[in-house]
Design an enzyme around this catalytic site. Structure first.
Site, PDB file in Angstrom:
ATOM      1  N   SER A 243       0.842  -1.196   0.000  1.00  0.00           N
ATOM      2  CA  SER A 243       0.000   0.000   0.000  1.00  0.00           C
ATOM      3  C   SER A 243       0.875   1.242   0.000  1.00  0.00           C
ATOM      4  O   SER A 243       2.091   1.161   0.167  1.00  0.00           O
ATOM      5  CB  SER A 243      -0.892   0.029   1.258  1.00  0.00           C
ATOM      6  OG  SER A 243      -1.631  -1.163   1.395  1.00  0.00           O
ATOM      7  N   SER A 281      -3.686  -3.041  -2.890  1.00  0.00           N
ATOM      8  CA  SER A 281      -3.008  -1.887  -2.318  1.00  0.00           C
ATOM      9  C   SER A 281      -4.006  -1.003  -1.590  1.00  0.00           C
ATOM     10  O   SER A 281      -5.037  -0.632  -2.141  1.00  0.00           O
ATOM     11  CB  SER A 281      -2.310  -1.090  -3.432  1.00  0.00           C
ATOM     12  OG  SER A 281      -1.497  -0.074  -2.900  1.00  0.00           O
ATOM     13  N   ASP A 283      -4.599   2.504  -0.486  1.00  0.00           N
ATOM     14  CA  ASP A 283      -4.064   3.820  -0.825  1.00  0.00           C
ATOM     15  C   ASP A 283      -4.953   4.880  -0.178  1.00  0.00           C
ATOM     16  O   ASP A 283      -6.007   5.241  -0.719  1.00  0.00           O
ATOM     17  CB  ASP A 283      -4.011   3.995  -2.339  1.00  0.00           C
ATOM     18  CG  ASP A 283      -3.299   2.814  -3.019  1.00  0.00           C
ATOM     19  OD1 ASP A 283      -2.385   2.242  -2.402  1.00  0.00           O
ATOM     20  OD2 ASP A 283      -3.685   2.461  -4.145  1.00  0.00           O
TER      21      ASP A 283
END
Length: 376
Positions: A243, A281, A283
């Site tokens: 991430s 991920s 984010d």
């Protein structure tokens, strides 16, 4: 200290950085790290830590900031974001750590803030903002090695001035574009004609694939050897797992919805470096503004005035320059994180640091003209 991107004459975008090219160029913002290192009794390596960002010295509980949040991809966790969305206020420092230490960092921040409050019997509450990325390859993440004293250490070390980057604090065990990643920072200072404000970014970069890496717009990832990638082993997840979390700060007087708009522009900086395309991920981005100083703390035992007088906001006709500053600062902060991090080994994995010579060679292969081709 290793060379940063600007030391290599790599120029990102059109705006100029602040004197430190760091989030601490925003007046009053302070950053502190605590590194947690070691080896367990059963031979597991510990490479983790905590990074704290203070919006301004003193209790953020008593002196909140307007803030906003943006989620590019939600495969991550965080605390304290719902109150920012609801009230538009940041009432705590912001902490970066590893995925399985979010709870202990949150609890430690509550305890530390409570200790700093007067013993006047008033009702007390706090919902600290803690963001995470996964360091489970290089770190014994299930050993829960981040403790309350490490949070206190990061807070005690928080200061203005240059910010340590790379494998430090919360970024100790992070991997970025299949190289060693971690903490990176950068800033942009607008000209007087653009308002004269500063936007600073700090990232904990633990995302991206090598082939997609771009620097100053050039596809350098196509020219970087894959042999050193830590993900070549068949028993490991695919590249790009992880991430990136971002904190943006500005002294421009923004209202909460404008902070949210600023936070969204972190996505552009990540995209410019070739990130933002992974399902796995998380984010998550937070942006805060210190441009309004007189915001009242939220308290159960008393009510403030009916209105908060003297608030200012940037006219939307001029907010585009702040958006550009945010995207450029995030872009450069990611590359600074890569260049700052040395090679780290842990738990049978070796993650190579990206050295400047390797990056410059790949840039030239990709068509970068070098320092001579850069405009002033």
């Amino acid at each position: 200290m290793k060379l940063r991107a600007r030391d290599l004459h790599i120029q990102f975008g059109q705006l100029q950085p602040g004197p430190l090219n760091a989030i601490t160029d925003v007046p009053g913002v302070r950053v502190g790290h605590s590194d947690v290192r070691g080896r367990t009794a059963n031979g597991r390596d510990i490479n983790t830590g905590v990074t704290l960002i203070e919006p301004r010295p003193g209790s953020t509980t008593h002196h909140p900031c307007f803030a906003g949040v943006h989620i590019l991809n939600g495969n991550g966790d965080a605390t304290g974001l719902e109150w920012i969305r609801e009230a538009g206020l940041l009432t705590s420092p912001i902490a970066f750590t590893n995925t399985h230490s979010v709870g202990v960092v949150r609890d430690a921040l509550i305890a530390l803030d409570r200790q700093s409050q007067p013993a006047d019997g008033r009702l007390y509450w706090n919902m600290p903002v803690v963001l995470e990325t996964f360091d489970g390859l290089l770190n014994d993440i299930n050993g829960f090695h981040v403790r309350a004293e490490h949070v206190a250490e990061a807070l005690d070390r928080a200061m203005g001035g240059p910010v340590a980057e790379g494998a430090v604090g919360g970024g100790s065990g992070m991997i970025c574009h299949e190289y060693k990643g971690g903490i990176g920072t950068a800033s942009r200072r607008l000209s007087a004609a653009q308002g004269g404000w500063t936007v600073g970014a700090i990232v904990q970069a633990n995302h991206g694939t090598r082939r997609e890496l771009r620097v100053d717009g050039y596809p350098v990832g196509r020219y970087l050897e894959k042999a050193s990638s830590p993900f070549l082993r068949a028993d490991l997840p695919h590249p790009g797992m992880g991430s990136i979390v971002v904190c943006l700060a500005t002294d421009a007087p923004l209202l909460p919805h404008q902070c949210t708009r600023l936070a969204q522009r972190a996505s552009i900086g990540i995209a410019r470096t070739g990130g933002g395309n992974e399902d796995c991920s998380g984010d998550i981005f937070v942006a805060f503004s210190t441009g309004n100083q007189q915001l009242e703390a939220t308290a159960y035992e008393r009510k403030g005035a009916f209105t908060c007088d003297g608030l200012r906001m940037v006219n939307n006709d001029h907010i585009g320059d702040l958006f550009l500053a945010a995207s450029e600062a995030v872009e450069e902060a990611i590359i600074n994180a890569l260049l700052a991090a040395n090679t780290v080994e842990g738990n049978g994995h070796r993650v190579q640091g990206l050295d400047s010579a390797t990056l410059l060679e790949a840039l030239r292969k990709a068509g970068w003209p070098g320092a001579a081709g850069q405009t002033a």
